[in-house]
Design a protein around this motif. Structure first.
Motif, short mmCIF file in Angstrom:
data_model
loop_
_atom_site.label_atom_id
_atom_site.label_comp_id
_atom_site.label_asym_id
_atom_site.label_seq_id
_atom_site.Cartn_x
_atom_site.Cartn_y
_atom_site.Cartn_z
N ALA A 133 78.50 94.08 24.72
CA ALA A 133 78.12 93.96 26.13
C ALA A 133 76.59 93.98 26.27
O ALA A 133 76.01 93.19 27.03
CB ALA A 133 78.75 95.07 26.94
N GLU A 134 75.94 94.87 25.54
CA GLU A 134 74.48 94.97 25.63
C GLU A 134 73.80 93.73 25.07
O GLU A 134 72.80 93.25 25.62
CB GLU A 134 74.01 96.23 24.92
CG GLU A 134 74.41 97.51 25.67
CD GLU A 134 74.07 98.77 24.92
OE1 GLU A 134 73.66 98.67 23.72
OE2 GLU A 134 74.22 99.87 25.50
N ALA A 135 74.33 93.19 23.97
CA ALA A 135 73.74 91.98 23.38
C ALA A 135 73.91 90.79 24.33
O ALA A 135 72.97 89.99 24.52
CB ALA A 135 74.40 91.67 22.04
N LEU A 136 75.07 90.66 24.93
CA LEU A 136 75.30 89.56 25.88
C LEU A 136 74.42 89.71 27.10
O LEU A 136 73.83 88.73 27.59
CB LEU A 136 76.77 89.54 26.29
CG LEU A 136 77.78 89.16 25.20
CD1 LEU A 136 79.19 89.55 25.62
CD2 LEU A 136 77.70 87.67 24.89
N ALA A 137 74.30 90.93 27.60
CA ALA A 137 73.47 91.18 28.78
C ALA A 137 72.02 90.82 28.51
O ALA A 137 71.31 90.29 29.38
CB ALA A 137 73.60 92.64 29.21
N ALA A 138 71.56 91.12 27.30
CA ALA A 138 70.17 90.87 26.96
C ALA A 138 69.86 89.40 26.77
O ALA A 138 68.70 88.97 26.93
CB ALA A 138 69.81 91.63 25.68
#
Length: 468
Positions: A133-138
């Protein structure tokens, strides 16, 4: 919140396994191996100008070394998640709990057991999903479309929604979905968390209407409904052009010659073919029991039929899978010892994964046996009619997702009914050539109704609101 964007991708795909994997060679360099499948075809269909990114996990030491060295493919980001966290999330939860629930595989007098160890592994599953989720958000541009894949990443939509409410988020389930009474074996708080995680998506995709309805039923009982999340059905089809071209390359011809030699006889023996991973849900053992019963009850087939079982080992790091694989081999040996003669081996088993051999078996098959206990789709059922040389009778479990599209022209079986499956095999073997050819033609047409590129594009367009 994620405050700094590392990349600006307009279309993002997230999956446990990516389109490329790496191994360290003898000289210390890295060798890349590229995969295929529906997602690869789909992303190729949108073109390089679409600013797409595939986020996946580093699964092997070679993958992790590639991340450490900064080696990668354009448009792919591998996440080097701690190996112990990945093992707990992937084997402990995804494959040993979520897969078992949705395929209804538990021996309920003894399992499941949701204890402290389960809770520890669930925390790893949360950590694993949060990394995605954090990688996609970034890396997502404003208003980007994100297509999250499968049960490994069921919590990602909800986590990503909190980080990036501007995104259009989809999730696709490649497995069946359990009915509510079975799904609710999960601890109540875990069941709620899982469903709410998926309902963080704008749209959820399933392979059949049956699986979508089961998910809706779970939501109604556990969290009060699906809210604003839309549900859609996209029955992944086979890539006919690729399969037909690939099935006529020289290596497939070589494998056909090898199989002909193993079948033996004067070229007049019938073949029953199955191609599966030794996955518990594929029901290989009952298929062998049905073949044994066929030989017991219909002695006229002795020395006139060979069962080609391509059973490729799966998840051998789990003891239950190792035991299952061993039982497949034991039962095949028993059948050969009981019925085999000097010039006839009743069951020919191959366990080394070999796509060319699979295609060769497809081309040779008189009968294809696809009898899963439960399957999201089962592409083997769709692929065999496409490449069959002389037409192939399909014996198909009513519990395969593919049954929705292929059932009219298949011989249907209850996957638990060994005697019924033996009867179906006899019916398939005695089917007139003209009927078999006509059925094969209709099966191939149904199997290619939604090829992989269109399957992907349909989901993307639906997520963007251009289709229902």
């Amino acid at each position: 919140m994620v405050s700094e964007r590392e990349h600006v991708a307009q279309i993002l795909v997230a999956s446990n396994r990516g389109p490329v994997s790496y191994t360290v060679n003898d000289s210390g360099g890295l060798d890349a191996r590229r995969g295929g499948g529906g997602l690869v075809s789909g992303l190729s269909a949108i073109g390089s100008e679409a600013q797409s990114l595939w986020v996946c996990a580093a699964l092997s030491e070679g993958d992790r070394e590639a991340v450490r060295r900064g080696v990668g493919e354009p448009g792919v980001r591998m996440l080097d998640i701690d190996a112990a966290v990945h093992a707990d999330a992937y084997n402990g939860i995804a494959n040993s709990v979520l897969w078992f629930v949705n395929h209804m595989l538990y021996q309920t007098p003894l399992e499941p057991v949701f204890d402290k160890e389960f809770r520890r592994q669930w925390a790893a599953y949360e950590t694993y999903n949060r990394a995605f989720a954090e990688a996609l958000a970034a890396q997502a541009a404003d208003g980007a479309s994100v297509l999250v894949q499968d049960y490994h990443l069921a919590l990602v939509p909800g986590m990503l929604r909190e980080l990036r409410p501007d995104l259009r988020i989809g999730h696709f389930s490649h497995t069946p979905w359990a009915p509510a009474e079975y799904f609710r074996m999960l601890p109540d708080d875990i069941a709620r968390q899982l469903l709410r995680g998926m309902l963080g998506a704008d749209r959820l995709g399933f392979l059949t209407a049956r699986w979508a309805a089961a998910f809706r039923g779970c939501c109604e009982q556990v969290v009060g409904g699906t809210g604003a999340t839309r549900l859609g059905v996209h029955g992944l089809g086979a890539d006919a052009d690729f399969l037909r071209e690939r099935a006529h390359r020289p290596d497939v011809g070589d494998r056909m010659a090898q199989l002909h030699e193993q079948i033996g006889g004067d070229g007049d023996r019938k073949t029953i073919v199955r191609v599966d991973r030794t996955e518990l849900s594929k029901n290989i053992v009952r298929g062998l029991l049905a073949y044994r019963e066929l030989l017991e009850e219909h002695s006229e087939w002795r020395e006139r039929v060979v069962h080609i079982a391509l059973a490729y080992p799966s998840r051998q790091d789990l003891a239950v899978y190792r035991d299952y694989t061993a039982e497949v081999s034991r039962l095949a040996d028993e059948i050969n010892a009981r019925f085999g003669t000097a010039g006839w081996t009743p069951v020919v088993v191959h366990v080394k994964d070999d796509f060319a051999r699979s295609l060769a078996a497809y081309r040779l098959a008189d009968v294809a046996l696809v009898n899963p206990i439960r399957d999201g789709m089962n592409l083997v059922a769709k692929e065999v009619p496409i490449v069959s040389d002389n037409g192939c009778a399909l014996v198909l479990s009513r519990e395969a997702g593919a049954y929705d599209e292929l059932g009219d022209d298949a011989i249907t079986v209850n996957p638990y009914d060994v005697t019924g499956t033996a009867t179906a095999l006899h019916e398939a073997l005695t089917m007139p050539d003209t009927e078999r050819a006509e059925r094969t033609k209709r099966l191939a047409a149904a199997a290619t109704a939604l090829p992989p590129k269109q399957w992907f594009l349909d989901q993307l367009n639906a997520l963007r609101g251009t289709t229902a």
